[in-house]
Design a protein around this motif. Structure first.
Motif, mmCIF file in Angstrom:
data_model
loop_
_atom_site.group_PDB
_atom_site.id
_atom_site.type_symbol
_atom_site.label_atom_id
_atom_site.label_comp_id
_atom_site.label_asym_id
_atom_site.label_seq_id
_atom_site.Cartn_x
_atom_site.Cartn_y
_atom_site.Cartn_z
ATOM 1 N N GLN A 265 -15.600 -0.481 4.804
ATOM 2 C CA GLN A 265 -14.618 -0.108 5.776
ATOM 3 C C GLN A 265 -13.572 0.769 5.689
ATOM 4 O OE1 GLN A 265 -14.755 -3.993 6.185
ATOM 5 N NE2 GLN A 265 -16.762 -3.770 6.801
ATOM 6 N N ARG A 266 -13.084 0.576 4.227
ATOM 7 C CA ARG A 266 -11.703 1.185 3.959
ATOM 8 C C ARG A 266 -11.597 1.415 2.510
ATOM 9 N NH1 ARG A 266 -5.381 -0.269 5.872
ATOM 10 N NH2 ARG A 266 -4.453 1.611 5.706
ATOM 11 N N VAL A 267 -11.020 2.413 2.073
ATOM 12 C CA VAL A 267 -10.740 2.594 0.537
ATOM 13 C C VAL A 267 -9.647 3.140 0.449
ATOM 14 C CG1 VAL A 267 -11.719 3.749 -1.455
ATOM 15 C CG2 VAL A 267 -13.236 3.080 0.153
ATOM 16 N N CYS A 268 -8.724 2.356 -0.648
ATOM 17 C CA CYS A 268 -7.245 2.861 -1.023
ATOM 18 C C CYS A 268 -7.212 2.842 -2.574
ATOM 19 C CB CYS A 268 -6.260 1.646 -0.451
ATOM 20 S SG CYS A 268 -6.360 1.407 1.273
ATOM 21 N N TYR A 269 -6.635 3.990 -2.881
ATOM 22 C CA TYR A 269 -6.793 4.407 -4.174
ATOM 23 C C TYR A 269 -5.192 4.838 -4.653
ATOM 24 C CZ TYR A 269 -7.759 6.177 -8.866
ATOM 25 O OH TYR A 269 -7.851 6.436 -10.477
ATOM 26 N N SER A 270 -4.512 4.064 -5.853
ATOM 27 C CA SER A 270 -3.305 4.512 -6.421
ATOM 28 C C SER A 270 -3.620 5.469 -7.624
ATOM 29 C CB SER A 270 -2.487 3.592 -6.495
ATOM 30 O OG SER A 270 -1.335 3.877 -7.196
ATOM 31 N N THR A 271 -3.254 6.715 -7.612
ATOM 32 C CA THR A 271 -3.745 7.592 -8.926
ATOM 33 C C THR A 271 -2.913 7.107 -10.078
ATOM 34 O OG1 THR A 271 -4.107 9.444 -7.429
ATOM 35 C CG2 THR A 271 -3.744 10.026 -9.606
ATOM 36 N N ASP A 272 -1.408 6.826 -9.702
ATOM 37 C CA ASP A 272 -0.331 6.399 -10.841
ATOM 38 C C ASP A 272 -0.942 4.925 -11.447
ATOM 39 O OD1 ASP A 272 1.009 8.536 -10.236
ATOM 40 O OD2 ASP A 272 2.520 7.543 -9.096
ATOM 41 N N GLN A 273 -1.241 4.054 -10.328
ATOM 42 C CA GLN A 273 -1.655 2.626 -10.968
ATOM 43 C C GLN A 273 -3.109 2.511 -11.404
ATOM 44 O OE1 GLN A 273 -0.685 -0.575 -8.125
ATOM 45 N NE2 GLN A 273 1.195 0.789 -7.374
ATOM 46 N N ARG A 274 -3.879 3.569 -11.065
ATOM 47 C CA ARG A 274 -5.318 3.470 -11.389
ATOM 48 C C ARG A 274 -6.060 2.479 -10.618
ATOM 49 N NH1 ARG A 274 -6.998 5.596 -17.107
ATOM 50 N NH2 ARG A 274 -8.719 4.272 -16.521
ATOM 51 N N ALA A 275 -5.423 1.967 -9.436
ATOM 52 C CA ALA A 275 -6.090 0.924 -8.604
ATOM 53 C C ALA A 275 -6.794 1.287 -7.321
ATOM 54 C CB ALA A 275 -4.649 0.002 -8.209
ATOM 55 N N LEU A 276 -7.887 0.280 -7.266
ATOM 56 C CA LEU A 276 -8.692 0.695 -6.146
ATOM 57 C C LEU A 276 -8.840 -0.440 -5.422
ATOM 58 C CD1 LEU A 276 -10.912 2.683 -4.845
ATOM 59 C CD2 LEU A 276 -12.499 1.447 -6.097
ATOM 60 N N LEU B 193 0.806 -1.129 -0.065
ATOM 61 C CA LEU B 193 0.000 0.064 -0.048
ATOM 62 C C LEU B 193 0.807 1.368 0.120
ATOM 63 C CD1 LEU B 193 -2.879 -0.784 2.510
ATOM 64 C CD2 LEU B 193 -2.802 -1.076 0.039
ATOM 65 N N SER B 194 2.175 1.219 -0.254
ATOM 66 C CA SER B 194 2.967 2.406 -0.228
ATOM 67 C C SER B 194 2.502 3.210 -1.114
ATOM 68 C CB SER B 194 4.498 1.962 -0.304
ATOM 69 O OG SER B 194 4.679 1.258 -1.336
ATOM 70 N N SER B 195 2.046 3.019 -2.140
ATOM 71 C CA SER B 195 1.652 3.967 -3.393
ATOM 72 C C SER B 195 0.255 4.258 -3.330
ATOM 73 C CB SER B 195 2.224 3.474 -4.655
ATOM 74 O OG SER B 195 1.290 2.178 -5.087
ATOM 75 N N PHE B 196 -0.577 3.953 -2.183
ATOM 76 C CA PHE B 196 -2.105 4.006 -2.215
ATOM 77 C C PHE B 196 -2.219 5.075 -1.234
ATOM 78 C CE2 PHE B 196 -1.886 -0.061 -4.165
ATOM 79 C CZ PHE B 196 -3.092 -0.069 -4.901
ATOM 80 N N GLU B 197 -3.169 5.802 -1.437
ATOM 81 C CA GLU B 197 -3.997 6.700 -0.356
ATOM 82 C C GLU B 197 -5.110 6.075 0.124
ATOM 83 O OE1 GLU B 197 -6.631 10.798 -0.208
ATOM 84 O OE2 GLU B 197 -5.242 10.589 -1.732
ATOM 85 N N CYS B 198 -5.055 5.701 1.458
ATOM 86 C CA CYS B 198 -6.157 4.961 2.035
ATOM 87 C C CYS B 198 -6.959 5.995 3.067
ATOM 88 C CB CYS B 198 -5.154 3.761 2.907
ATOM 89 S SG CYS B 198 -4.636 2.614 1.801
ATOM 90 N N ARG B 199 -8.176 5.592 3.120
ATOM 91 C CA ARG B 199 -8.998 6.325 4.172
ATOM 92 C C ARG B 199 -9.967 5.248 4.688
ATOM 93 N NH1 ARG B 199 -11.273 11.192 0.304
ATOM 94 N NH2 ARG B 199 -9.358 12.066 -0.353
ATOM 95 N N ASP B 200 -10.163 5.370 6.158
ATOM 96 C CA ASP B 200 -10.923 4.610 6.767
ATOM 97 C C ASP B 200 -12.376 5.316 6.713
ATOM 98 O OD1 ASP B 200 -8.976 2.887 7.498
ATOM 99 O OD2 ASP B 200 -8.386 4.063 9.369
ATOM 100 N N ILE B 201 -13.359 4.502 6.465
ATOM 101 C CA ILE B 201 -14.721 4.680 6.239
ATOM 102 C C ILE B 201 -15.446 4.812 7.420
ATOM 103 C CG2 ILE B 201 -16.613 4.769 4.834
ATOM 104 C CD1 ILE B 201 -14.099 5.650 3.277
ATOM 105 N N ASN B 202 -16.224 5.635 7.766
ATOM 106 C CA ASN B 202 -17.246 5.735 8.946
ATOM 107 C C ASN B 202 -18.656 5.644 8.769
ATOM 108 O OD1 ASN B 202 -14.887 5.641 10.511
ATOM 109 N ND2 ASN B 202 -14.865 7.707 10.869
ATOM 110 N N ARG B 203 -18.832 6.041 7.437
ATOM 111 C CA ARG B 203 -20.238 6.344 7.001
ATOM 112 C C ARG B 203 -20.943 5.399 6.194
ATOM 113 N NH1 ARG B 203 -21.304 8.405 1.924
ATOM 114 N NH2 ARG B 203 -19.296 8.513 0.838
ATOM 115 N N SER B 204 -20.314 4.051 6.140
ATOM 116 C CA SER B 204 -21.033 3.117 5.410
ATOM 117 C C SER B 204 -21.020 1.762 6.347
ATOM 118 C CB SER B 204 -20.201 2.565 4.274
ATOM 119 O OG SER B 204 -20.707 1.585 3.500
ATOM 120 N N THR B 205 -21.943 0.993 6.263
ATOM 121 C CA THR B 205 -22.167 -0.131 6.915
ATOM 122 C C THR B 205 -21.621 -1.534 6.163
ATOM 123 O OG1 THR B 205 -24.253 -0.719 6.206
ATOM 124 C CG2 THR B 205 -24.255 0.370 8.092
ATOM 125 N N ILE B 206 -21.330 -1.125 4.830
ATOM 126 C CA ILE B 206 -20.615 -1.945 3.965
ATOM 127 C C ILE B 206 -19.122 -1.955 3.848
ATOM 128 C CG2 ILE B 206 -20.756 -3.040 1.564
ATOM 129 C CD1 ILE B 206 -23.458 -3.607 3.248
#
Length: 107
Positions: free
Chosen positions: A46-57, A31-44
């Motif tokens: 929990q976390r989203v990580c995205y890499s702009t360079d790789q276009r990977a989610l 995950l070193s090239s990903f920006e990760c965010r913990d999600i509090n507003r969803s019951t499904i």
């Protein structure tokens, strides 16, 4: 008290390595090239990580990660701003992406 101090010392002196995610199919993602965010507003979701360079989610859903590739930044932004992240995930990434557009391939 001595045990607590020893535990804290051992945690502080432990080597810190890159965070990785196990996808469950013998694949590990660094995950070193990903920006990760913990999600509090969803019951499904929990976390989203995205890499702009790789276009990977990477999306943590109920304890396991789902990996999507070739995801445009606009789609990531729409997921993060969706009124329901679970509905967006199902409709856009799973159902609309069922044609393989977000499938990750290994080379």
């Amino acid at each position: 008290m001595v045990r607590a101090a020893a535990l804290i010392l051992s945690l502080l002196s432990a080597p810190i390595g890159p965070e990785t995610v196990d996808l469950g199919n013998s694949t590990t993602v660094d995950l070193s090239s990903f920006e990760c965010r913990d999600i509090n507003r969803s019951t499904i979701v929990q976390r989203v990580c995205y890499s702009t360079d790789q276009r990977a989610l990477l999306v943590a859903v109920r304890g396991s990660y789902q990996h999507y590739c070739g995801v445009p930044a606009e789609t990531y932004d729409a997921l993060m701003n969706a009124p329901s992240m679970g509905v967006f995930l199902n409709r856009v990434l799973r159902i609309a992406g069922a044609d393989g557009r977000y499938t990750c391939t290994t080379s």
